[in-house]
Design a protein around this motif. Structure first.
Motif, PDB file in Angstrom:
ATOM      1  N   ASN A  65      -6.629  -2.654  14.339  1.00  0.00           N
ATOM      2  CA  ASN A  65      -7.716  -3.538  14.753  1.00  0.00           C
ATOM      3  C   ASN A  65      -7.391  -4.243  16.073  1.00  0.00           C
ATOM      4  N   MET A  66      -6.115  -4.398  16.369  1.00  0.00           N
ATOM      5  CA  MET A  66      -5.730  -4.864  17.708  1.00  0.00           C
ATOM      6  C   MET A  66      -6.096  -3.801  18.744  1.00  0.00           C
ATOM      7  N   VAL A  67      -5.869  -2.549  18.378  1.00  0.00           N
ATOM      8  CA  VAL A  67      -6.249  -1.457  19.280  1.00  0.00           C
ATOM      9  C   VAL A  67      -7.762  -1.495  19.526  1.00  0.00           C
ATOM     10  N   TYR A  68      -8.517  -1.747  18.467  1.00  0.00           N
ATOM     11  CA  TYR A  68      -9.980  -1.867  18.613  1.00  0.00           C
ATOM     12  C   TYR A  68     -10.322  -2.960  19.632  1.00  0.00           C
ATOM     13  N   GLY A  69      -9.688  -4.121  19.471  1.00  0.00           N
ATOM     14  CA  GLY A  69      -9.962  -5.245  20.373  1.00  0.00           C
ATOM     15  C   GLY A  69      -9.583  -4.936  21.813  1.00  0.00           C
ATOM     16  N   GLY A  70      -8.404  -4.342  21.986  1.00  0.00           N
ATOM     17  CA  GLY A  70      -7.943  -4.027  23.345  1.00  0.00           C
ATOM     18  C   GLY A  70      -8.789  -2.937  23.975  1.00  0.00           C
ATOM     19  N   GLY A  72     -11.781  -2.257  23.303  1.00  0.00           N
ATOM     20  CA  GLY A  72     -13.092  -2.836  23.575  1.00  0.00           C
ATOM     21  C   GLY A  72     -13.142  -3.591  24.893  1.00  0.00           C
ATOM     22  N   CYS A  73     -11.975  -3.946  25.420  1.00  0.00           N
ATOM     23  CA  CYS A  73     -11.893  -4.585  26.741  1.00  0.00           C
ATOM     24  C   CYS A  73     -11.658  -3.540  27.832  1.00  0.00           C
ATOM     25  N   LYS A  75      -9.174  -1.602  28.070  1.00  0.00           N
ATOM     26  CA  LYS A  75      -7.742  -1.492  28.368  1.00  0.00           C
ATOM     27  C   LYS A  75      -7.189  -0.194  27.799  1.00  0.00           C
TER      28      LYS A  75
ATOM     29  N   GLN B  73     -17.436  -8.586  20.395  1.00  0.00           N
ATOM     30  CA  GLN B  73     -16.969  -7.411  19.654  1.00  0.00           C
ATOM     31  C   GLN B  73     -17.196  -7.704  18.177  1.00  0.00           C
ATOM     32  N   ARG B  79     -10.930  -8.486   9.879  1.00  0.00           N
ATOM     33  CA  ARG B  79      -9.927  -8.167  10.905  1.00  0.00           C
ATOM     34  C   ARG B  79     -10.141  -8.899  12.219  1.00  0.00           C
ATOM     35  N   ALA B  82      -7.121 -10.169  14.207  1.00  0.00           N
ATOM     36  CA  ALA B  82      -6.313  -9.119  14.846  1.00  0.00           C
ATOM     37  C   ALA B  82      -7.004  -8.633  16.114  1.00  0.00           C
ATOM     38  N   VAL B  83      -8.315  -8.441  16.018  1.00  0.00           N
ATOM     39  CA  VAL B  83      -9.090  -8.006  17.184  1.00  0.00           C
ATOM     40  C   VAL B  83      -8.969  -9.053  18.299  1.00  0.00           C
ATOM     41  N   ALA B  84      -9.129 -10.329  17.911  1.00  0.00           N
ATOM     42  CA  ALA B  84      -9.053 -11.416  18.900  1.00  0.00           C
ATOM     43  C   ALA B  84      -7.653 -11.518  19.500  1.00  0.00           C
ATOM     44  N   THR B  85      -6.646 -11.249  18.677  1.00  0.00           N
ATOM     45  CA  THR B  85      -5.262 -11.290  19.168  1.00  0.00           C
ATOM     46  C   THR B  85      -5.097 -10.383  20.377  1.00  0.00           C
ATOM     47  N   ALA B  86      -5.560  -9.143  20.233  1.00  0.00           N
ATOM     48  CA  ALA B  86      -5.385  -8.186  21.328  1.00  0.00           C
ATOM     49  C   ALA B  86      -6.218  -8.585  22.537  1.00  0.00           C
ATOM     50  N   ILE B  87      -7.452  -9.027  22.289  1.00  0.00           N
ATOM     51  CA  ILE B  87      -8.318  -9.398  23.430  1.00  0.00           C
ATOM     52  C   ILE B  87      -7.648 -10.501  24.238  1.00  0.00           C
ATOM     53  N   LEU B  90      -4.334  -9.460  26.057  1.00  0.00           N
ATOM     54  CA  LEU B  90      -4.585  -8.607  27.221  1.00  0.00           C
ATOM     55  C   LEU B  90      -5.381  -9.342  28.302  1.00  0.00           C
ATOM     56  N   ASN B  91      -5.981 -10.483  27.918  1.00  0.00           N
ATOM     57  CA  ASN B  91      -6.782 -11.267  28.866  1.00  0.00           C
ATOM     58  C   ASN B  91      -6.480 -12.747  28.676  1.00  0.00           C
TER      59      ASN B  91
END
Ligand SMILES: Cc1ncc(C[n+]2csc(CCOP(=O)(O)OP(=O)(O)O)c2C)c(N)n1
Lengths: 359, 253
Positions: A65-70, A72-73, A75, B73, B79, B82-87, B90-91
């Motif tokens: 789900n981190m991959v999904y978030g990243g 989605g940006c 990246k 998103q 989840r 987790a999604v917010a963690t990556a966003i 990375l930003n």
């Protein structure tokens, strides 16, 4: 410029290749036989050089789900795991496929089912190629057979994922992950800036553009006719990928009367079997699918008119053999030889099986 | 003689620009709509319209992206952290927040919530605690009060079979990565104002990279609770607030 030649494990090659490709983020959870990917990344601390983020997640579910978030940006983001961990990721992969998010998923397979064994296996072929998660979707699936290809397919996987806006998978077994070979590493590519990402992937959620429209990434659509349209759009994209992106290797097929079909480390084993067979005067060739999806159906169908029989060799109970049979559509006998649960077949036993089943 | 009353200088209240004119799907008396408006106001007032990425849950608020005109998103059920963690990783210069129901946050997504908080991700979590699974038709949630009826606890939640109402805000307040935890409500005007201030503080802390913030909004769910909006609000005040008392649980100024 001098070539960057190194001796390393397949898993390490993936980590090096990811940094050199300019990947923005890696998210993973430890599991044998692929933990070296995360370990190597942590050791190389790319956050100090390229700015790449490396995060050890609390689970494979969180990681995907981190991959999904990243993704989605816009990246370049990736995750890796081995079989039980990939099972946990399937819901997330389905969301990523449905949301058309490009990313790289790596599975260094081990034997199952269940906790299984840490020994190598190819028993996640169905899971990866036929869609392990829910819904109609496909994963571009690359099957490396050497440490060099482990490195090369990181770049290829990302290139294809972004070309088609779809996730790509690298499916290798524990042997390819663990064995050491010479590898030529590529030169360092720059990570993309947010401005470059905005220009290349305007759908990326990086904060609503000034004066522009909000961007929403969702896989939800309650109106069935719109949902069907989205599915048809995905299927059209999959047909385009099938038409343009099939990759395979033909080894000594010109004069072959019989074919072995194998991917990953089984293809390496079969190369030796082929030599043994030819030393006995049996004309055997080898087709090595490099893309498991899209599958090299056309070339197999063509060979079906020429050869007397085919044997697929897999470290599973017979998974790719179904695609080979669909490809040849009954034109020639297709048999399967497999070892299960972490046992790696030897070239001699493959030759014996070939003689028994196909010759 | 008629005079035109509509003058800029007479304006005392207006809908935030980021809240668009789409009809909301929420039931009468639901708190989601009010909290949506507060989030829109805070983003606007902080000038973060082009810097914010929201993460929507699976739950009644899944369609928040239909109402608030920012980048979104939509995460898988539970989840969002987790999604917010990556966003955010990375930003790091962006404002990243999740908006989640109590089932999303405290049942299926407990792991993601705890670990995002424990890592001290610089995100804000807005959680709507209505003590029930609204979207799927009023099933029991981890937050359902003892004795409270739902479609999967028709005789009332029984601790012997279903355990105790989970206080997620109290739980994450223990974690060192967390800088701000507050529990609020939006049932009265003063409460609405307090919730707005809390959301603003959470967003400010996120932008200052102070760690994770959580604003829990105790809410009614008239449809899920099978009450009129007024009855639901009264029931919330008389029952929910006893188990989920309002106020700050942590504030690392
Ligand atoms: C993996 C998965 N399991 C279950 C569901 C079904 N589901 C959708 S919303 C929901 C509960 C939502 O409740 P809550 O988070 O409290 O939000 P509310 O609707 O009350 O605002 C459930 C169980 C789902 N979408 N995905």
């Amino acid at each position: 410029m001098k070539e960057n030649v190194q001796l390393m494990k397949g898993n390490e090659a993936i980590a090096h290749a990811a940094i050199l490709y300019g990947v923005d983020g890696y998210f993973g959870y430890p599991i044998t036989p692929q933990s070296e990917i995360l370990e190597t990344l942590m050791d190389l601390h790319p956050w100090d050089t390229t700015g790449m983020i490396v995060l050890q997640a609390e689970s494979e579910i969180a990681a995907i789900n981190m991959v999904y978030g990243g993704a989605g940006c816009g990246k370049r983001v990736m995750t890796s795991s081995s079989s039980p961990g990939m099972s946990l990721k399937q819901e997330g992969i389905s969301y990523i496929a449905g949301g058309e998010l490009p990313c790289l998923l790596i599975n260094i397979m081990r034997g199952g089912p269940g906790l299984g064994t840490i020994q190598p296996s190819q028993s996640d072929y169905f899971q990866t190629v036929k869609g392990g998660g829910h819904g109609d979707y496909k994963l571009i699936t690359l099957a490396p057979a050497s440490v060099q290809e482990m490195a090369d397919f990181v770049a290829l996987g990302f290139d294809l994922a972004f070309k088609y806006r779809t996730p790509a998978a690298l499916l290798a077994d524990g042997i390819i992950g663990q064995m050491m070979e010479k590898v030529v590493l590529p030169s360092q590519q720059k990570r993309l800036t947010n401005e470059e990402i905005e220009a290349q992937t305007p759908w990326a959620t990086l904060g609503k553009p000034v004066g522009g429209k909000p961007r929403v990434l969702t896989t939800l659509e309650l109106e069935a006719s719109i949902m069907e349209d989205h599915n048809l759009h995905l299927q059209a994209k999959y047909r385009a990928i099938e038409a343009a992106e099939v990759r395979y290797e033909e080894i000594e097929c010109e004069d072959a009367e019989y074919l072995l079909v194998a991917f990953g480390s089984c293809a390496r084993i079969c190369q030796k079997t082929l030599e043994l067979a030819r030393a006995e005067g049996i004309k055997v060739g080898l087709i090595r699918p490099i893309t498991l999806w899209p599958f090299p159906s056309k070339i197999l169908s063509q060979y079906a008119d020429k050869v007397k029989g085919m044997l697929t060799v897999e470290m599973n109970a017979g998974q790719m053999v179904e695609d080979v049979r669909l490809s040849v559509n009954g034109k020639v006998k297709v048999e399967h030889y497999g070892r299960l649960g972490g046992i790696v077949p030897t070239p001699d036993e493959v030759l014996v099986a070939f003689k028994e089943k196909v010759l | 003689m008629t005079t035109n009353m509509i003058k800029v200088e007479n304006l005392v209240y207006k809908k935030p620009k980021l809240l668009n004119d789409n009809d909301m799907h929420y039931c009468p008396g639901c708190s989601h709509g009010v909290v949506h408006k507060l989030v829109a106001e805070v983003i606007e007032e902080m000038g973060l319209e082009n810097t914010t990425i929201g993460v929507a849950p699976v739950g009644c608020a899944v369609f928040i992206y239909e109402y608030l005109d920012i980048d979104w998103q939509e995460a898988a059920h539970g989840r969002a952290p987790a999604v917010a963690t990556a966003i955010k990783r990375l930003n790091p210069e962006k404002m990243v927040f999740t908006y989640q129901g109590d089932g999303d946050l405290a049942a299926i997504g407990t792991g993601e919530t705890i670990h995002a908080c424990n890592r001290g991700e610089n995100i804000a979590i807005i959680s709507i605690n209505n003590g029930i699974y609204g979207m799927t038709g009023g099933q029991m949630a981890p937050t359902t009060l003892l004795g409270m009826k739902s479609s999967t606890s028709p005789d009332g939640r029984d601790m012997a079979r279903a355990g105790f109402p989970l206080k997620m805000a109290d739980l994450v307040a223990q974690l060192d990565g967390v800088c701000y935890v507050t529990r609020q409500a939006v049932h009265t005007m003063p409460a609405v104002n307090k919730t707005k201030k809390a959301i603003r503080k959470a967003f400010e802390y996120s932008m200052q990279n102070k760690g994770t913030s959580m604003v829990e909004v105790v809410s009614s769910c008239s449809a899920g609770w099978k009450m009129t909006p007024q009855e639901a609000n009264d029931w919330m005040r008389d029952n929910m607030f006893l188990h989920y008392p309002l106020g700050d649980l942590k504030d690392n100024k």
